[in-house]
Design an enzyme around this catalytic site. Structure first.
Site, short mmCIF file in Angstrom:
data_model
loop_
_atom_site.label_atom_id
_atom_site.label_comp_id
_atom_site.label_asym_id
_atom_site.label_seq_id
_atom_site.Cartn_x
_atom_site.Cartn_y
_atom_site.Cartn_z
CG HIS A 17 5.70 7.85 -27.93
ND1 HIS A 17 6.24 8.35 -29.09
CD2 HIS A 17 5.71 8.88 -27.05
CE1 HIS A 17 6.54 9.63 -28.93
NE2 HIS A 17 6.24 9.97 -27.69
CE LYS A 41 7.51 18.76 -28.61
NZ LYS A 41 7.08 17.42 -28.17
NE ARG A 93 11.47 11.84 -22.51
CZ ARG A 93 11.38 12.62 -23.57
NH1 ARG A 93 11.78 12.15 -24.73
NH2 ARG A 93 10.93 13.83 -23.50
CB SER A 131 9.24 12.43 -31.72
OG SER A 131 8.29 11.59 -31.14
O1 PNS Z 1 4.39 15.05 -26.79
P1 PNS Z 1 4.25 16.47 -26.28
O2 PNS Z 1 4.52 17.45 -27.39
O3 PNS Z 1 5.09 16.73 -25.08
O4 PNS Z 1 2.71 16.63 -25.82
C1 PNS Z 1 2.23 17.86 -25.35
C2 PNS Z 1 0.70 17.89 -25.50
C3 PNS Z 1 0.32 17.76 -26.97
C4 PNS Z 1 0.08 16.76 -24.70
C5 PNS Z 1 0.19 19.27 -24.94
O5 PNS Z 1 0.78 20.32 -25.67
C6 PNS Z 1 -1.34 19.39 -24.97
O6 PNS Z 1 -2.01 18.88 -24.08
N1 PNS Z 1 -1.89 20.03 -26.03
C7 PNS Z 1 -3.32 20.21 -26.18
C8 PNS Z 1 -3.71 21.67 -25.92
C9 PNS Z 1 -3.91 21.92 -24.42
O7 PNS Z 1 -4.81 21.39 -23.81
N2 PNS Z 1 -3.04 22.75 -23.83
C10 PNS Z 1 -3.13 23.11 -22.43
C11 PNS Z 1 -2.56 22.07 -21.49
S1 PNS Z 1 -0.82 22.29 -21.30
#
Ligand code: PNS
Length: 166
Positions: A17, A41, A93, A131
């Site tokens: 990150h 998660k 990745r 993570s």
């Molecule tokens: O590190 P991650 O868990 O892959 O990140 C995913 C994240 C947190 C960026 C994604 O779940 C997100 O954008 N969450 C906010 C809620 C949202 O807008 N969801 C709709 C878009 S997928």
């Protein structure tokens, strides 16, 4: 002013990150690292803890003056509007990331067609890293020296070990 948002769970921040943050910092006037809820998660660290770990890691790198760390629990596109940003930055990745990232990018564009997602290919050194891998290796007593930013290493390792016992 070009403002990008780098969203993620950051539970906790890894060297992968931090690499993306450093590289994005050179490409935009401001990068907001946005800790968000991923409903699939269950996080180990609270929003405030993740924010503190991110801020400490960012502060340990000289010159990262255009990085701001925020946490929010709503939709990413709403957060983007509030912060006057149209650009999402994500690290990519493996091919295995692609399907999920592609789906999220298209969902965000469906919610707001002005939003663009830009993918940065992760540095090969960190391409295996996540993570979840850090938490698993650390909780089983493995060495995570090359995985976590030095500035947060000791406290994060201690906390992961402590919490994974429960
Ligand atoms: O590190 P991650 O868990 O892959 O990140 C995913 C994240 C947190 C960026 C994604 O779940 C997100 O954008 N969450 C906010 C809620 C949202 O807008 N969801 C709709 C878009 S997928």
């Amino acid at each position: 002013m070009r403002i990008a948002v780098y969203p993620g769970s950051f539970d906790p921040i890894t060297k992968g990150h931090l690499d993306i943050i450093k590289r994005a910092s050179k490409m935009f006037d401001k990068v907001i690292v946005a800790i968000a809820v991923n409903s699939s998660k269950r996080p180990m660290f609270t929003f405030d803890e993740r924010k503190a770990l991110l801020e400490k890691s960012v502060a340990s790198v000289p010159g990262l003056d255009n990085i701001q760390v925020e946490a929010f629990d709503g939709l990413l596109v709403d957060f983007m509007h509030q912060h006057d940003s149209r650009i999402i930055v994500k690290g990519l990745r493996f091919v295995s990331d692609f399907e999920y990232e592609f789906q999220m990018a298209l969902t965000n564009r469906k919610l707001d067609e002005e939003i663009e997602t830009m993918f940065m290919v992760t540095c090969y050194k960190y391409s295996y890293l996540s993570s979840s891998i850090v938490k698993e290796v650390c909780s089983l007593g493995g060495d995570v020296t090359d995985m976590l930013p030095e500035a947060i290493m000791d406290e994060t390792v201690a906390e992961i070990k402590n919490r994974s016992k429960k």
